[in-house]
Design an enzyme around this catalytic site. Structure first.
Site, PDB file in Angstrom:
ATOM      1  N   CYS A  41       0.873  -1.172   0.000  1.00  0.00           N
ATOM      2  CA  CYS A  41       0.000   0.000   0.000  1.00  0.00           C
ATOM      3  C   CYS A  41       0.915   1.230   0.000  1.00  0.00           C
ATOM      4  O   CYS A  41       2.128   1.113   0.198  1.00  0.00           O
ATOM      5  CB  CYS A  41      -0.910   0.004   1.228  1.00  0.00           C
ATOM      6  SG  CYS A  41      -0.017   0.160   2.800  1.00  0.00           S
ATOM      7  N   CYS A  66       1.894   5.775   8.983  1.00  0.00           N
ATOM      8  CA  CYS A  66       0.993   5.865   7.831  1.00  0.00           C
ATOM      9  C   CYS A  66       0.042   7.049   8.030  1.00  0.00           C
ATOM     10  O   CYS A  66      -0.507   7.226   9.125  1.00  0.00           O
ATOM     11  CB  CYS A  66       0.199   4.570   7.699  1.00  0.00           C
ATOM     12  SG  CYS A  66      -1.152   4.649   6.503  1.00  0.00           S
ATOM     13  N   HIS A  80      -1.786  -4.869  19.294  1.00  0.00           N
ATOM     14  CA  HIS A  80      -1.246  -4.481  17.988  1.00  0.00           C
ATOM     15  C   HIS A  80      -0.521  -3.138  18.129  1.00  0.00           C
ATOM     16  O   HIS A  80      -0.999  -2.240  18.833  1.00  0.00           O
ATOM     17  CB  HIS A  80      -2.380  -4.359  16.967  1.00  0.00           C
ATOM     18  CG  HIS A  80      -1.905  -4.179  15.559  1.00  0.00           C
ATOM     19  ND1 HIS A  80      -1.487  -2.963  15.070  1.00  0.00           N
ATOM     20  CD2 HIS A  80      -1.769  -5.066  14.532  1.00  0.00           C
ATOM     21  CE1 HIS A  80      -1.121  -3.103  13.800  1.00  0.00           C
ATOM     22  NE2 HIS A  80      -1.278  -4.373  13.459  1.00  0.00           N
ATOM     23  N   GLU A  83      -0.310  -0.517  16.392  1.00  0.00           N
ATOM     24  CA  GLU A  83      -1.149   0.641  16.075  1.00  0.00           C
ATOM     25  C   GLU A  83      -2.037   1.013  17.254  1.00  0.00           C
ATOM     26  O   GLU A  83      -2.235   2.193  17.553  1.00  0.00           O
ATOM     27  CB  GLU A  83      -2.002   0.341  14.846  1.00  0.00           C
ATOM     28  CG  GLU A  83      -2.895   1.484  14.410  1.00  0.00           C
ATOM     29  CD  GLU A  83      -3.783   1.098  13.242  1.00  0.00           C
ATOM     30  OE1 GLU A  83      -5.006   1.329  13.326  1.00  0.00           O
ATOM     31  OE2 GLU A  83      -3.260   0.560  12.247  1.00  0.00           O
ATOM     32  N   THR A 112      -7.120   0.469  11.678  1.00  0.00           N
ATOM     33  CA  THR A 112      -7.201   0.745  10.238  1.00  0.00           C
ATOM     34  C   THR A 112      -7.158  -0.502   9.361  1.00  0.00           C
ATOM     35  O   THR A 112      -7.543  -0.448   8.189  1.00  0.00           O
ATOM     36  CB  THR A 112      -6.070   1.688   9.792  1.00  0.00           C
ATOM     37  OG1 THR A 112      -4.803   1.066  10.047  1.00  0.00           O
ATOM     38  CG2 THR A 112      -6.153   3.016  10.532  1.00  0.00           C
ATOM     39  N   CYS A 122      -8.697   1.655   6.638  1.00  0.00           N
ATOM     40  CA  CYS A 122      -7.984   2.073   5.433  1.00  0.00           C
ATOM     41  C   CYS A 122      -8.739   1.618   4.185  1.00  0.00           C
ATOM     42  O   CYS A 122      -9.040   0.426   4.042  1.00  0.00           O
ATOM     43  CB  CYS A 122      -6.580   1.475   5.441  1.00  0.00           C
ATOM     44  SG  CYS A 122      -5.697   1.667   3.881  1.00  0.00           S
TER      45      CYS A 122
END
Length: 275
Positions: A12, A92, A119, A121, A151, A181
């Site tokens: 990505c 990101c 996680h 994130e 996301t 996302c």
């Protein structure tokens, strides 16, 4: 054997940006360090460490510290700026937006995030806002809430979670925001449809990758599915399937997917005696 490769494969834009930046810093001869996987892909991390990237949670010596694509807690970021001459934030942009959204809503209501508590994130997000992170619906006394998502979560699983939370509780105000996302949502939809015509689905990506795991779960609903990190993991009986579909997570390089397809063709050739 017919091999069908999904249209939405490879890195990505967030992962590509992170890897490109680290490679450029290393090519400049700088001593680059980080405290974990830049992206959740073993082969990519091996390539970066061979080029000189140092990975350690205790690392305090270096010219440049790079923040992983998953982000890090705000306080930790400020600490690093005091330690290292240069800090490059490779979080990101979509993840950064999630952090800002959680921070904004936390001022007026309780933040509930659909995601994996451990996680990276989610660990980073809790450094920006006092959020509850879970994938299991629960009873809650607060009346004003906002629902957000990691996301890389499955959009359908996120919707099911929110619906269950609303059934179980009596919220006065509940805000639902889609923070997933769009790149991963597009892959999710393609896997959902394409796997229906496959005899075997092969999902290529790191075993620690949340978005790759999501694709594996979706494909498994419609076809026999395997999750591999390298071509060497392809089982010998793969040649018995008529239509084989290949999917990838967002941290999987195109070169790895090409190697998987090449290996499949070699295996088919050996079976047919053409190799």
């Amino acid at each position: 054997m017919k091999i069908v490769v999904a249209k939405n494969i490879g890195f990505c834009f967030g992962v590509e940006r992170a890897i490109r930046t680290v490679e450029e810093l290393l090519d400049e001869g700088k001593k680059v360090v980080t405290d974990g996987e830049i992206v959740h892909n073993k082969q990519v991390m091996e390539q970066l460490t061979k080029k000189g990237l140092k990975v350690s949670s205790e690392m305090t010596d270096g010219e440049v510290f790079v923040v992983r694509a998953h982000g890090i807690p705000k306080d930790r970021l400020e600490e690093l700026k005091k330690i290292f001459p240069e800090v490059v934030d490779l979080t990101c942009p979509i993840v950064s937006q999630l952090f800002k959204t959680a921070q904004r809503y936390a001022k007026e209501r309780k933040v509930i995030v659909f995601g994996k508590e451990d996680h990276p994130e989610m660990v980073a997000l809790r450094g920006y806002a006092p959020a509850i992170v879970t994938k299991v619906p629960f009873k809650f006394e607060e009346k004003k809430v906002v629902f957000l998502s990691q996301t890389t979560s499955s959009l359908e699983e996120y919707k099911e979670f929110v619906a269950a939370m609303i059934r179980m509780n009596e919220f006065e105000e509940a805000v639902f925001l889609n923070t997933i996302c769009p790149v991963t949502v597009n892959r999710e939809r393609e896997v959902e449809e394409l796997s229906k015509i496959c005899d075997l689905s092969i999902v290529v990506g790191g075993k620690h990758s949340s978005n790759t795991g999501k694709l594996f779960r979706i494909a498994s609903k419609h076809s026999k599915t395997i999750w591999i990190e390298s071509p060497d993991e392809l089982p010998a009986d793969v040649v018995k399937y008529g239509t084989v579909c290949v999917f990838s997570g967002t941290s999987t390089p195109n070169s790895l997917i090409e190697n998987v397809v090449r290996k499949l063709k070699e295996m088919e050739g050996k079976r047919d005696g053409t190799i």
